[in-house]
Motif scaffolding. Sequence first.
Motif, PDB file in Angstrom:
ATOM      1  N   ASN A 118      48.440  34.984  57.433  1.00 56.16           N
ATOM      2  CA  ASN A 118      48.456  35.694  56.151  1.00 56.16           C
ATOM      3  C   ASN A 118      49.830  35.696  55.491  1.00 56.16           C
ATOM      4  O   ASN A 118      50.018  36.367  54.469  1.00 56.16           O
ATOM      5  CB  ASN A 118      47.986  37.141  56.352  1.00 56.16           C
ATOM      6  N   ALA A 119      50.791  34.977  56.053  1.00 52.74           N
ATOM      7  CA  ALA A 119      52.124  34.892  55.455  1.00 52.74           C
ATOM      8  C   ALA A 119      52.025  34.262  54.072  1.00 52.74           C
ATOM      9  O   ALA A 119      51.231  33.338  53.855  1.00 52.74           O
ATOM     10  CB  ALA A 119      53.039  34.072  56.346  1.00 52.74           C
ATOM     11  N   ARG A 120      52.830  34.757  53.123  1.00 54.98           N
ATOM     12  CA  ARG A 120      52.739  34.233  51.763  1.00 54.98           C
ATOM     13  C   ARG A 120      53.934  34.667  50.922  1.00 54.98           C
ATOM     14  O   ARG A 120      54.683  35.573  51.282  1.00 54.98           O
ATOM     15  CB  ARG A 120      51.438  34.682  51.100  1.00 54.98           C
ATOM     16  N   ALA A 126      48.844  45.336  45.307  1.00 54.86           N
ATOM     17  CA  ALA A 126      48.605  46.644  44.682  1.00 54.86           C
ATOM     18  C   ALA A 126      47.977  47.564  45.715  1.00 54.86           C
ATOM     19  O   ALA A 126      47.416  47.108  46.726  1.00 54.86           O
ATOM     20  CB  ALA A 126      47.695  46.511  43.462  1.00 54.86           C
ATOM     21  N   VAL A 127      48.066  48.873  45.463  1.00 49.94           N
ATOM     22  CA  VAL A 127      47.527  49.875  46.379  1.00 49.94           C
ATOM     23  C   VAL A 127      46.396  50.633  45.695  1.00 49.94           C
ATOM     24  O   VAL A 127      46.524  51.069  44.550  1.00 49.94           O
ATOM     25  CB  VAL A 127      48.627  50.864  46.818  1.00 49.94           C
ATOM     26  N   LEU A 128      45.266  50.759  46.402  1.00 50.89           N
ATOM     27  CA  LEU A 128      44.163  51.630  46.004  1.00 50.89           C
ATOM     28  C   LEU A 128      44.007  52.684  47.083  1.00 50.89           C
ATOM     29  O   LEU A 128      43.680  52.350  48.234  1.00 50.89           O
ATOM     30  CB  LEU A 128      42.865  50.848  45.842  1.00 50.89           C
ATOM     31  N   GLY A 129      44.269  53.942  46.761  1.00 50.58           N
ATOM     32  CA  GLY A 129      44.194  54.980  47.780  1.00 50.58           C
ATOM     33  C   GLY A 129      45.228  54.739  48.859  1.00 50.58           C
ATOM     34  O   GLY A 129      46.428  54.703  48.601  1.00 50.58           O
ATOM     35  N   ASP A 130      44.750  54.538  50.089  1.00 49.76           N
ATOM     36  CA  ASP A 130      45.638  54.247  51.218  1.00 49.76           C
ATOM     37  C   ASP A 130      45.496  52.811  51.698  1.00 49.76           C
ATOM     38  O   ASP A 130      45.823  52.503  52.851  1.00 49.76           O
ATOM     39  CB  ASP A 130      45.336  55.198  52.382  1.00 49.76           C
ATOM     40  N   THR A 131      45.006  51.934  50.842  1.00 51.77           N
ATOM     41  CA  THR A 131      44.798  50.540  51.223  1.00 51.77           C
ATOM     42  C   THR A 131      45.626  49.611  50.344  1.00 51.77           C
ATOM     43  O   THR A 131      45.610  49.731  49.118  1.00 51.77           O
ATOM     44  CB  THR A 131      43.310  50.153  51.125  1.00 51.77           C
ATOM     45  N   LEU A 132      46.344  48.707  50.982  1.00 48.13           N
ATOM     46  CA  LEU A 132      47.146  47.696  50.294  1.00 48.13           C
ATOM     47  C   LEU A 132      46.337  46.414  50.164  1.00 48.13           C
ATOM     48  O   LEU A 132      45.756  45.936  51.157  1.00 48.13           O
ATOM     49  CB  LEU A 132      48.426  47.424  51.092  1.00 48.13           C
ATOM     50  N   TYR A 133      46.298  45.845  48.954  1.00 51.28           N
ATOM     51  CA  TYR A 133      45.611  44.580  48.716  1.00 51.28           C
ATOM     52  C   TYR A 133      46.634  43.518  48.336  1.00 51.28           C
ATOM     53  O   TYR A 133      47.535  43.771  47.522  1.00 51.28           O
ATOM     54  CB  TYR A 133      44.566  44.733  47.608  1.00 51.28           C
ATOM     55  N   ILE A 134      46.493  42.330  48.924  1.00 52.22           N
ATOM     56  CA  ILE A 134      47.432  41.234  48.722  1.00 52.22           C
ATOM     57  C   ILE A 134      46.625  40.015  48.289  1.00 52.22           C
ATOM     58  O   ILE A 134      45.663  39.622  48.962  1.00 52.22           O
ATOM     59  CB  ILE A 134      48.218  40.935  50.006  1.00 52.22           C
ATOM     60  N   LEU A 135      47.013  39.417  47.163  1.00 55.48           N
ATOM     61  CA  LEU A 135      46.179  38.381  46.542  1.00 55.48           C
ATOM     62  C   LEU A 135      46.987  37.107  46.291  1.00 55.48           C
ATOM     63  O   LEU A 135      48.079  37.142  45.714  1.00 55.48           O
ATOM     64  CB  LEU A 135      45.620  38.877  45.208  1.00 55.48           C
ATOM     65  N   GLY A 136      46.400  35.969  46.673  1.00 47.75           N
ATOM     66  CA  GLY A 136      46.936  34.670  46.311  1.00 47.75           C
ATOM     67  C   GLY A 136      48.331  34.399  46.836  1.00 47.75           C
ATOM     68  O   GLY A 136      48.746  34.921  47.869  1.00 47.75           O
ATOM     69  N   GLY A 137      49.071  33.542  46.105  1.00 47.28           N
ATOM     70  CA  GLY A 137      50.416  33.165  46.497  1.00 47.28           C
ATOM     71  C   GLY A 137      50.454  31.810  47.177  1.00 47.28           C
ATOM     72  O   GLY A 137      49.463  31.084  47.250  1.00 47.28           O
ATOM     73  N   TYR A 138      51.647  31.463  47.679  1.00 46.47           N
ATOM     74  CA  TYR A 138      51.842  30.246  48.470  1.00 46.47           C
ATOM     75  C   TYR A 138      51.938  30.618  49.945  1.00 46.47           C
ATOM     76  O   TYR A 138      52.522  31.643  50.306  1.00 46.47           O
ATOM     77  CB  TYR A 138      53.134  29.533  48.086  1.00 46.47           C
ATOM     78  N   LEU A 149      47.212  29.552  47.756  1.00 48.79           N
ATOM     79  CA  LEU A 149      46.172  30.287  48.467  1.00 48.79           C
ATOM     80  C   LEU A 149      45.185  30.946  47.503  1.00 48.79           C
ATOM     81  O   LEU A 149      45.573  31.370  46.413  1.00 48.79           O
ATOM     82  CB  LEU A 149      46.801  31.389  49.336  1.00 48.79           C
ATOM     83  N   ASP A 150      43.927  31.059  47.930  1.00 47.58           N
ATOM     84  CA  ASP A 150      42.941  31.833  47.167  1.00 47.58           C
ATOM     85  C   ASP A 150      42.512  33.087  47.925  1.00 47.58           C
ATOM     86  O   ASP A 150      41.640  33.825  47.480  1.00 47.58           O
ATOM     87  CB  ASP A 150      41.710  30.992  46.828  1.00 47.58           C
ATOM     88  N   SER A 151      43.142  33.365  49.046  1.00 52.83           N
ATOM     89  CA  SER A 151      42.703  34.455  49.906  1.00 52.83           C
ATOM     90  C   SER A 151      43.138  35.815  49.386  1.00 52.83           C
ATOM     91  O   SER A 151      44.159  35.963  48.711  1.00 52.83           O
ATOM     92  CB  SER A 151      43.227  34.253  51.332  1.00 52.83           C
ATOM     93  N   VAL A 152      42.334  36.834  49.712  1.00 54.34           N
ATOM     94  CA  VAL A 152      42.612  38.235  49.397  1.00 54.34           C
ATOM     95  C   VAL A 152      42.485  39.015  50.698  1.00 54.34           C
ATOM     96  O   VAL A 152      41.444  38.958  51.360  1.00 54.34           O
ATOM     97  CB  VAL A 152      41.630  38.789  48.352  1.00 54.34           C
ATOM     98  N   VAL A 153      43.542  39.714  51.096  1.00 58.24           N
ATOM     99  CA  VAL A 153      43.512  40.489  52.328  1.00 58.24           C
ATOM    100  C   VAL A 153      43.903  41.929  52.022  1.00 58.24           C
ATOM    101  O   VAL A 153      44.578  42.206  51.023  1.00 58.24           O
ATOM    102  CB  VAL A 153      44.449  39.902  53.403  1.00 58.24           C
TER     103      VAL A 153
END
Length: 283
Positions: A118-120, A126-138, A149-153
Amino acid sequence: MHSLPTLGMMRPSPVHAGRSSRRVLSAAATAVVGFTFMQSTTVPVAAGATQGQCYSLPSAQARQGGALVAWNGSLLLVCGSFLPHCGPQLPVHLDDIWSTTAGAATPWRRFAKLGRQNARTHHAAAVLGDTLYILGGYGGPNHSAPVPLDSVVSLVLAGPDAPPRQHRPLPTGPTTNLGVTATDARPGVLFVAGGFVYPRIGAKVAQGETTAAVFAFRPATDTLYGDDAWSPLQPMRTARAAFGFAALPIGTNALRSAEMVRLVAAGGFSRSRTTGEFTPLSS
């Protein structure tokens, strides 16, 4: 000042939906929102190192392409990359998250690791509540050409030792330098816009181009993929990447019970499909 792109009001139709579809009321945009930035001092690299010597990254701040988010009174610096000072000048992608107390001169400490897969860098977070979302990147293996990358974690920040969850990928495909924002007026929703898209042609990734696409993403919170839903909104007037992006509540619409939200995109760059030239944007 140039007028900002309008992200228009419309009823999106969900795409990439899971077991059930959710409709998300979209938003319009034309105003600029002010920001305050906190500058953090960087830690110098190893003392006495000379050109051609290898040395390790000393701390959280010595990186590029990371994302900075706020959560529970803290600042979180998410992933990023650096170029080694020896050997081929190819990036090392980072999978760690560092934290410090917002507004205080406290040292950075390692908060969590996402795992090498998941390195990128040059992603969005961005954060929703207590959850961090990480989208795209290299991403990709270290010391090699970056892989878009097209992944969302996501990572539950209250339990950062748990492994990150995988979500439905970006509907635009591999995308870097994209914008993401959230607002309490739309709980449980991320607004995702623009970026530098690398279309897939068979097993290969084509040359990148900027996009004007805008989506509302309502992530599931329980099982793999679950009810993840991507809903397309009206696109921006100008395709762009590496830009500022924010959501501004503007009051309740008389025809709808939900509060209206204005999405604001400012700056960045666009790339011509015909010439391949990059153009900085002032709108």
